[in-house]
Design an enzyme around this catalytic site. Structure first.
Site, short mmCIF file in Angstrom:
data_model
loop_
_atom_site.label_atom_id
_atom_site.label_comp_id
_atom_site.label_asym_id
_atom_site.label_seq_id
_atom_site.Cartn_x
_atom_site.Cartn_y
_atom_site.Cartn_z
N ASN A 178 0.85 -1.18 0.00
CA ASN A 178 0.00 0.00 0.00
C ASN A 178 0.89 1.23 0.00
OD1 ASN A 178 -2.39 -1.51 0.18
ND2 ASN A 178 -2.21 -1.68 2.40
N HIS A 218 6.49 -1.71 3.47
CA HIS A 218 6.28 -3.11 3.88
C HIS A 218 5.46 -3.81 2.82
CE1 HIS A 218 3.24 -0.46 5.64
NE2 HIS A 218 2.36 -1.43 5.43
P1 AMP Z 1 -0.56 -0.54 5.83
O1 AMP Z 1 -1.98 -0.18 6.18
O2 AMP Z 1 -0.37 -1.08 4.45
O3 AMP Z 1 0.38 0.61 6.16
O4 AMP Z 1 -0.19 -1.75 6.77
C1 AMP Z 1 0.24 -1.59 8.10
C2 AMP Z 1 -0.01 -2.91 8.74
O5 AMP Z 1 0.74 -2.97 9.95
C3 AMP Z 1 -1.47 -3.15 9.13
O6 AMP Z 1 -1.94 -4.31 8.45
C4 AMP Z 1 -1.41 -3.34 10.64
O7 AMP Z 1 -2.32 -4.30 11.11
C5 AMP Z 1 0.02 -3.75 10.85
N1 AMP Z 1 0.57 -3.48 12.18
C6 AMP Z 1 0.49 -2.34 12.89
N2 AMP Z 1 1.15 -2.45 14.05
C7 AMP Z 1 1.68 -3.71 14.08
C8 AMP Z 1 2.47 -4.44 15.02
N3 AMP Z 1 2.88 -3.92 16.18
N4 AMP Z 1 2.82 -5.71 14.71
C9 AMP Z 1 2.41 -6.26 13.55
N5 AMP Z 1 1.67 -5.62 12.63
C10 AMP Z 1 1.31 -4.36 12.88
#
Ligand code: AMP
Ligand code: ZN
Length: 114
Positions: A87, A100
């Site tokens: 994203n 990511h």
């Molecule tokens: P995005 O919305 O593409 O920026 O994805 C960010 C992702 O990070 C989301 O799917 C969240 O659920 C995930 N996320 C946020 N904090 C954590 C965390 N501490 N450990 C693992 N995943 C996380």
């Protein structure tokens, strides 16, 4: 980057179990899974988003995709398939400003995404 959530995971300030790690990358399960298997692959280098990448990031972007592909193979998703997603920006739904790659697998995913 001190105020970056994923940099805090990389530094160990936020405890996290890693599914995969090497010199340049880390993979861990998403805290809010959107599929039976939902893992994130990140570079240890802080890059804020796909739109911040340049030619100098060519290798690390390739490594992200190859690591994700390898993880999918190891987890047994090769036959049924999976989805890799990056994203980017507000309209892309990016909420963490450290690049990511999402790996979504374990169910039939719809297209187009919401
Ligand atoms: P995005 O919305 O593409 O920026 O994805 C960010 C992702 O990070 C989301 O799917 C969240 O659920 C995930 N996320 C946020 N904090 C954590 C965390 N501490 N450990 C693992 N995943 C996380
Ligand atoms: Zn970061």
């Amino acid at each position: 980057m001190s105020d970056c959530l994923f940099c805090k995971i990389i530094s160990g300030d936020i405890p996290c179990e890693f599914l995969y790690q090497d010199d340049e990358l880390l993979a861990f399960m998403d805290i809010n899974p959107q599929a039976p298997f939902h893992c994130l692959v990140i570079p240890k280098l802080h890059i804020s988003s796909l739109s911040a990448t340049t030619e100098e990031h060519e290798a690390v972007l390739g490594k992200l995709a190859l690591a994700a592909t390898r993880i999918c193979k190891e987890q047994g998703f090769d036959e049924n398939g999976y989805r890799l997603v990056i994203n980017c920006g507000e309209d892309g739904g990016q909420t963490v400003q450290h690049i990511h790659m999402h790996i979504l697998a374990g169910r039939s995913l719809q297209w187009p995404p919401g």
